[in-house]
Design an enzyme around this catalytic site. Sequence first.
Site, PDB file in Angstrom:
ATOM      1  N   HIS A  74       0.839  -1.214   0.000  1.00 46.03           N
ATOM      2  CA  HIS A  74       0.000   0.000   0.000  1.00 46.03           C
ATOM      3  C   HIS A  74       0.869   1.257   0.000  1.00 46.03           C
ATOM      4  O   HIS A  74       0.816   2.089   0.898  1.00 46.03           O
ATOM      5  CB  HIS A  74      -0.945  -0.019   1.205  1.00 46.03           C
ATOM      6  CG  HIS A  74      -2.080  -0.960   1.011  1.00 46.03           C
ATOM      7  ND1 HIS A  74      -2.158  -2.192   1.615  1.00 46.03           N
ATOM      8  CD2 HIS A  74      -3.188  -0.865   0.220  1.00 46.03           C
ATOM      9  CE1 HIS A  74      -3.256  -2.821   1.236  1.00 46.03           C
ATOM     10  NE2 HIS A  74      -3.896  -2.049   0.381  1.00 46.03           N
ATOM     11  N   HIS A  78       1.074   1.822  -5.617  1.00 48.26           N
ATOM     12  CA  HIS A  78      -0.313   1.332  -5.622  1.00 48.26           C
ATOM     13  C   HIS A  78      -1.271   2.485  -5.907  1.00 48.26           C
ATOM     14  O   HIS A  78      -2.177   2.367  -6.735  1.00 48.26           O
ATOM     15  CB  HIS A  78      -0.649   0.683  -4.276  1.00 48.26           C
ATOM     16  CG  HIS A  78      -2.103   0.388  -4.100  1.00 48.26           C
ATOM     17  ND1 HIS A  78      -2.788  -0.464  -4.941  1.00 48.26           N
ATOM     18  CD2 HIS A  78      -3.009   0.846  -3.196  1.00 48.26           C
ATOM     19  CE1 HIS A  78      -4.056  -0.525  -4.556  1.00 48.26           C
ATOM     20  NE2 HIS A  78      -4.215   0.264  -3.508  1.00 48.26           N
ATOM     21  N   HIS A 112      -6.260   7.554  -2.655  1.00 47.35           N
ATOM     22  CA  HIS A 112      -7.207   6.744  -1.869  1.00 47.35           C
ATOM     23  C   HIS A 112      -6.595   5.970  -0.698  1.00 47.35           C
ATOM     24  O   HIS A 112      -7.315   5.628   0.241  1.00 47.35           O
ATOM     25  CB  HIS A 112      -7.975   5.773  -2.775  1.00 47.35           C
ATOM     26  CG  HIS A 112      -7.202   4.529  -3.072  1.00 47.35           C
ATOM     27  ND1 HIS A 112      -6.161   4.510  -3.971  1.00 47.35           N
ATOM     28  CD2 HIS A 112      -7.292   3.280  -2.561  1.00 47.35           C
ATOM     29  CE1 HIS A 112      -5.649   3.285  -4.001  1.00 47.35           C
ATOM     30  NE2 HIS A 112      -6.306   2.516  -3.153  1.00 47.35           N
ATOM     31  N   ASP A 113      -5.288   5.682  -0.735  1.00 51.10           N
ATOM     32  CA  ASP A 113      -4.652   4.939   0.368  1.00 51.10           C
ATOM     33  C   ASP A 113      -3.525   5.735   1.019  1.00 51.10           C
ATOM     34  O   ASP A 113      -2.663   5.156   1.680  1.00 51.10           O
ATOM     35  CB  ASP A 113      -4.099   3.600  -0.151  1.00 51.10           C
ATOM     36  CG  ASP A 113      -5.127   2.466  -0.027  1.00 51.10           C
ATOM     37  OD1 ASP A 113      -5.001   1.470  -0.771  1.00 51.10           O
ATOM     38  OD2 ASP A 113      -6.057   2.581   0.812  1.00 51.10           O
ATOM     39  N   GLN A 275      -5.407 -17.334  -3.336  1.00 49.72           N
ATOM     40  CA  GLN A 275      -5.617 -16.434  -4.480  1.00 49.72           C
ATOM     41  C   GLN A 275      -6.798 -16.905  -5.322  1.00 49.72           C
ATOM     42  O   GLN A 275      -7.634 -16.116  -5.754  1.00 49.72           O
ATOM     43  CB  GLN A 275      -4.360 -16.358  -5.336  1.00 49.72           C
ATOM     44  CG  GLN A 275      -3.219 -15.570  -4.690  1.00 49.72           C
ATOM     45  CD  GLN A 275      -3.597 -14.154  -4.369  1.00 49.72           C
ATOM     46  OE1 GLN A 275      -4.116 -13.899  -3.282  1.00 49.72           O
ATOM     47  NE2 GLN A 275      -3.378 -13.224  -5.299  1.00 49.72           N
TER      48      GLN A 275
END
Length: 324
Positions: A74, A78, A112-113, A275
Amino acid sequence: EEVRKLVSNPYVPEEQVPAAFDTYAFFCYGHEEILPQLFIRMVEQTLGKDRFEMEKLCRFTLTMRKNYRPIQYHNWQHGFHVAHCVWRMIESCGMEFTWMEKIGLLIGGLAHDVDHRGYNNDFFKKLNLPMANLYTTSVMEQHHYKQTVSILQAEGHDILSSMSSEEYRDILNFIRTVIINTDLALYFPNNKFLSGLIEKDEFDIKLKPHRDGLISLIMTASDLCAITKPWETQKKTAKLIYEEFYMQGDEEKKHGIQPLPMMDRLNEKDIAKQQVGFINFVCKPMYTTLVKLLPKTEPLLSGCLVCKDNWEKEAAEVAAAGTS
Ligand SMILES: O=c1ccn(-c2cccc(C(F)(F)F)c2)nc1-c1ccnn1-c1ccccc1
């Protein structure tokens, strides 16, 4: 210093623009140092040149990069990839976006992060950390939004200064909606809502709740776009994602808390199987709904299914190795 350098040279010469930049497959490996210029290129291509004071746009972009932490997944890259995926959708999915939606999605995607610590919302709640007392729902997402507003309002960063106060208020509200809707917990009810409308053939882009739902789905689709990248890239990214998960799992164990299986490094051999589960449970339904509403986003669904096939092969090899 950095700002002056970027302001004096904010553009990437055409021949230096990465080959796959205009496709959903683009990944930043090897192009890390030109990501600020690439973001400025996206903003100008979508919103027109000279819509923003270049110095402020450069300062905003570099401050965004500085406020992402150097953690495994993050991080700034990203944020960039999510902005890039949103940009591909704005440019090629056939949906008409308003000017406010375009700038809100690009800024919201990049930001956004911001200031993510590598832990998810449950972590802050389980450990009863101050952040969890600040907000009850979407804990980190509300923090990312607050960080974004303080950067937008910092000296020399007000890229939205040319707007009227109503427009400015509306765009901040839109950016908040965009950022909050990257909380994966909000995706499940949203996908139920949208797929229900599709089933009854009642989806109508002109109805605000329907348009808001699609814009939220666009954010989820962009936030998870790492799962749609070419297999060799997805494999590398998955390793970084699980390294971050295991950091959280280790921290939870220190506090006597049993982590989720996918965050427990003792389950490292199960990554391929996990996954496959994540793609079947979250990604495939999500990109399937997106493609029904925006057929030209099909490369995201097919990219995610290619990764699913490869993870299934890996899971089968691990199972076979286990029995021999
Ligand atoms: O590769 C992954 C494996 C598992 N998860 C995951 C994440 C949350 C919940 C669950 C739950 F299993 F609970 F659904 C699974 N996310 C990814 C992924 C692929 C692209 N972005 N992210 C991502 C998204 C969010 C956070 C970290 C990584």
